[in-house]
Design an enzyme around this catalytic site. Structure first.
Site, PDB file in Angstrom:
ATOM      1  N   GLY A 236       0.817  -1.203   0.000  1.00 10.00           N
ATOM      2  CA  GLY A 236       0.000   0.000   0.000  1.00 10.00           C
ATOM      3  C   GLY A 236       0.852   1.255   0.000  1.00 10.00           C
TER       4      GLY A 236
ATOM      5  N   LYS B 218       3.381 -13.628  10.243  1.00  9.33           N
ATOM      6  CA  LYS B 218       3.219 -12.877   9.013  1.00  9.33           C
ATOM      7  C   LYS B 218       2.113 -13.481   8.155  1.00  9.33           C
ATOM      8  CE  LYS B 218       8.071 -11.431   8.710  1.00  9.33           C
ATOM      9  NZ  LYS B 218       9.304 -11.475   7.870  1.00  9.33           N
TER      10      LYS B 218
ATOM     11  N   LYS C 209       0.500 -19.292  -7.669  1.00 14.03           N
ATOM     12  CA  LYS C 209       1.961 -19.180  -7.650  1.00 14.03           C
ATOM     13  C   LYS C 209       2.487 -19.050  -6.219  1.00 14.03           C
ATOM     14  CE  LYS C 209       2.005 -14.717  -6.600  1.00 14.03           C
ATOM     15  NZ  LYS C 209       2.751 -13.975  -5.578  1.00 14.03           N
TER      16      LYS C 209
END
Length: 331
Positions: A12, A277, A190
């Site tokens: 962002g 994470k 992916k």
């Protein structure tokens, strides 16, 4: 055009800086005061980019009401948060708005692609179209203005061109595309392949193995994507082989790094216990497993990653099992 970027994380921040570099009307919205203050007061986002100074003109806010007059809203949040943030901003939007999504994955319970989630959660009165801004890119490189190319993919070609023109500059080149299905499936799957690539590297395998993984992984992506209406040609482009290469070969990739830890330890246990994470490929592996089984799609690499993550299978055993599968023609 007024653009609001939602999410003051790495991607962002990088994309908001692109717009500021392009002298666009942009503001960055975040929920973490430390990040917002760091951007406004120090022109940094030290949590993600420790030694990088960002464009001093970029401003951030914690006031979600900035979306009220937005012409474009870019969602730079994890896939698990897309539904809730769309429901929140739908109550605030006052006109038809282009919603740009940069997340790569699926809804955790409905298995919807991100564009489908957005269309479900944003009312027709407030939605011009969904544009997916996706492709081979790491925020760590875009933030320092290294050359990058990605796609603006939409069913609405005019809005895709709007986004293309908003973001394109001397270091970020945007192409347009219309194969929403193939592109979104490519950039999601992916991530599973990147976990597999990291695992193999952690186990000590090198270039030959990685080349095989990327090549055969691409075939799985094509097989899965075409089963749901994606176009084969899409997987030869930025949202297919392009994103696959960058994610399977870079230490910037959270998915690769997660896989590397798992491979190095030859077990998933510590990763699952300690990871804090967002690693999109973990959830994606489960969804691809369930959907491919239900639809009879052969996805051997994704299946082995699923077995490691959810069944506790030893990574070394998975690598051996892939090599000892029944011999056959390549195509």
């Amino acid at each position: 055009m007024k653009t609001v970027v939602i999410g003051s994380g790495s991607w962002g921040t990088a994309l908001a800086q692109v717009l500021e570099d392009n002298q666009r009307d942009v503001i960055l919205y975040g929920i973490e005061k430390s990040e917002v203050d760091d951007i406004n007061l120090h022109h940094k986002n030290s949590k993600y980019f420790e030694d990088v100074s960002i464009n001093p003109s970029l401003k951030a806010t914690m006031d979600i009401n900035v979306v009220k007059e937005a012409d474009v809203v870019l969602l730079a949040v994890p896939t698990i948060a897309i539904e809730s943030i769309c429901q929140q901003i739908d109550l605030l939007l006052t006109k038809k708005t282009i919603i740009v999504n940069v997340s790569k994955g699926f809804h955790p319970t409905t298995n919807e692609r991100m564009s489908q989630v957005i269309r479900r959660c944003i009312s027709a009165d407030h939605l011009s179209s969904v544009v997916s801004l996706i492709g081979p890119s790491h925020a760590e490189e875009v933030i320092i203005r290294l050359l990058t190319t990605i796609d603006a993919v939409s069913l609405n070609e005019e809005d895709a061109i709007v986004v293309q023109q908003l973001f394109s500059n001397h270091y970020l080149r945007i192409y347009t595309g219309s194969d929403e299905v193939g592109s979104e499936l490519g950039v999601a799957i992916k991530n599973v392949m990147a976990i597999a690539s990291g695992i193999l590297s952690g186990l000590g395998y090198q270039d030959n193995t990685r080349a095989a993984l990327i090549t055969r992984g691409l075939q799985e992506m094509i097989r899965y994507g075409m089963a749901f209406g994606g176009q084969q040609q899409t997987f030869m482009g930025l949202t297919g082989i392009g994103d696959l290469i960058v994610t399977c070969t870079s230490v910037h990739s959270r998915n690769f790094s997660a896989g590397y830890q798992i491979g190095k330890e030859n077990t998933v246990e510590n990763f699952l216990k300690n990871n804090k994470k967002t690693v999109e490929g973990v959830r994606t592996a489960k969804i691809v497993h369930n959907v491919s089984k239900a639809n009879g799609i052969d996805m051997p690499i994704c299946e082995e990653v699923y077995q490691i993550l959810y069944e506790g299978k030893e990574p070394k055993t998975c690598a051996n099992d892939l090599m000892l599968r029944e011999l056959k023609r390549e195509f």
